[in-house]
Design a protein around this motif. Structure first.
Motif, mmCIF file in Angstrom:
data_model
loop_
_atom_site.group_PDB
_atom_site.id
_atom_site.type_symbol
_atom_site.label_atom_id
_atom_site.label_comp_id
_atom_site.label_asym_id
_atom_site.label_seq_id
_atom_site.Cartn_x
_atom_site.Cartn_y
_atom_site.Cartn_z
ATOM 1 N N ASP A 1 21.022 -15.699 18.975
ATOM 2 C CA ASP A 1 20.339 -16.088 17.746
ATOM 3 C C ASP A 1 18.869 -16.289 18.040
ATOM 4 N N ALA A 2 18.012 -15.313 17.642
ATOM 5 C CA ALA A 2 16.610 -15.362 18.030
ATOM 6 C C ALA A 2 15.842 -16.370 17.207
ATOM 7 N N GLY A 3 16.234 -16.638 15.945
ATOM 8 C CA GLY A 3 15.512 -17.592 15.124
ATOM 9 C C GLY A 3 14.274 -16.956 14.541
ATOM 10 N N ILE A 4 13.123 -17.481 14.942
ATOM 11 C CA ILE A 4 11.870 -16.974 14.407
ATOM 12 C C ILE A 4 10.966 -16.577 15.569
ATOM 13 N N THR A 5 10.471 -15.370 15.541
ATOM 14 C CA THR A 5 9.648 -14.856 16.633
ATOM 15 C C THR A 5 8.309 -14.378 16.106
ATOM 16 N N GLN A 6 7.322 -14.429 16.983
ATOM 17 C CA GLN A 6 5.981 -13.972 16.644
ATOM 18 C C GLN A 6 5.485 -13.026 17.728
ATOM 19 N N SER A 7 4.704 -12.039 17.296
ATOM 20 C CA SER A 7 4.095 -11.136 18.267
ATOM 21 C C SER A 7 2.745 -10.654 17.754
ATOM 22 N N PRO A 8 1.781 -10.434 18.654
ATOM 23 C CA PRO A 8 1.875 -10.770 20.069
ATOM 24 C C PRO A 8 1.739 -12.271 20.279
ATOM 25 N N ARG A 9 1.970 -12.756 21.470
ATOM 26 C CA ARG A 9 1.775 -14.166 21.760
ATOM 27 C C ARG A 9 0.298 -14.461 22.032
ATOM 28 N N TYR A 10 -0.402 -13.499 22.566
ATOM 29 C CA TYR A 10 -1.830 -13.648 22.832
ATOM 30 C C TYR A 10 -2.536 -12.357 22.412
ATOM 31 N N LYS A 11 -3.717 -12.541 21.812
ATOM 32 C CA LYS A 11 -4.466 -11.374 21.364
ATOM 33 C C LYS A 11 -5.950 -11.688 21.468
ATOM 34 N N ILE A 12 -6.676 -10.743 22.060
ATOM 35 C CA ILE A 12 -8.140 -10.830 22.090
ATOM 36 C C ILE A 12 -8.670 -9.624 21.336
ATOM 37 N N THR A 13 -9.564 -9.872 20.407
ATOM 38 C CA THR A 13 -10.124 -8.772 19.631
ATOM 39 C C THR A 13 -11.619 -9.010 19.449
ATOM 40 N N GLU A 14 -12.252 -8.068 18.802
ATOM 41 C CA GLU A 14 -13.694 -8.172 18.583
ATOM 42 C C GLU A 14 -13.993 -8.362 17.099
#
Lengths: 110, 111
Positions: A1-14
């Motif tokens: 049971d995964a529940g609630i997931t988010q992606s990505p966990r880390y992001k660097i952008t401009e």
């Protein structure tokens, strides 16, 4: 049971780039939410959705876009990222009174 | 992991002691309250809830007290353990899905 997931966990952008943060829940909860968490502000609601194809603004919606074509997914898009959008973003879902949160995405805008 | 609040109020307790974390809420219409625990690098985690028709509710090692007269909520943690170190914040809920989150208190458990 995964529940609630988010992606990505880390992001660097401009600055100026488009960024999409993903949120997926396996409970078939009707409600989904996006928050940002910053020092000194606690959790602030960006957008929420009561059901598929129903979304509404929260406290700080400017610069963000959401969609909800399927009950289980609620992506958050920053159309043109700004440095002030550097934050930790949390997605949550709810069926009744209690919100259950994902692990968060740390976004840095350079 | 993510730092959720470098300038939050901090409560430091000795391991084994009881902890009391307080929260003031603002809306008289709030009829449901939740305490969340947030560890570094993680999302908020549900701990315990209470409805406005109650003044006390107990869970495993945790107790929530509600004083509607002064709009005050407290979380008591018995026999505090190192694993209890985290940021704790309350949420008041009114008219169903309207959530208002408090800023949080950092609990630091000393060995």
């Amino acid at each position: 049971d995964a529940g609630i997931t988010q992606s990505p966990r880390y992001k660097i952008t401009e600055t100026g780039r488009q960024v999409t943060l993903m949120c997926h829940q396996t409970w078939s909860h009707s409600y989904m939410f996006w928050y940002r968490q910053d020092l000194g502000h606690g959790l602030r609601l960006i957008y929420y959705s009561a059901a598929a194809d129903i979304t509404d603004k929260g406290e700080v919606p400017d610069g963000y876009v959401v969609s909800r074509s399927k009950t289980e997914n609620f992506p958050l898009t920053l159309e043109s990222a700004t440095r002030s959008q550097t934050s930790v973003y949390f997605c949550a879902s709810s069926e009744s009174d209690t919100q259950y949160f994902g692990p968060g995405t740390r976004l840095t805008v350079l | 992991g993510e730092s959720v609040g470098l300038h939050l109020p901090t409560l430091s307790v000795q391991e084994g002691d009881n902890s009391i974390i307080n929260c003031a809420y603002s809306n008289s219409a709030s009829d449901y309250f939740i305490w969340y625990k947030q560890e570094s690098g993680k999302g908020p985690q549900f701990i315990i809830d209470i409805r406005s028709n109650m003044d006390k509710r107990q869970g495993q090692r945790v107790t929530v007290l509600l004083n509607k007269t002064v709009k005050h909520l407290s979380l008591q943690i018995a026999a505090t353990q190192p694993g209890d170190s985290a940021v704790y914040f309350c949420a008041e809920i009114y008219y169903g899905q309207n959530f208002v989150f408090g800023p949080g208190t950092r609990l630091s458990v000393l060995p």
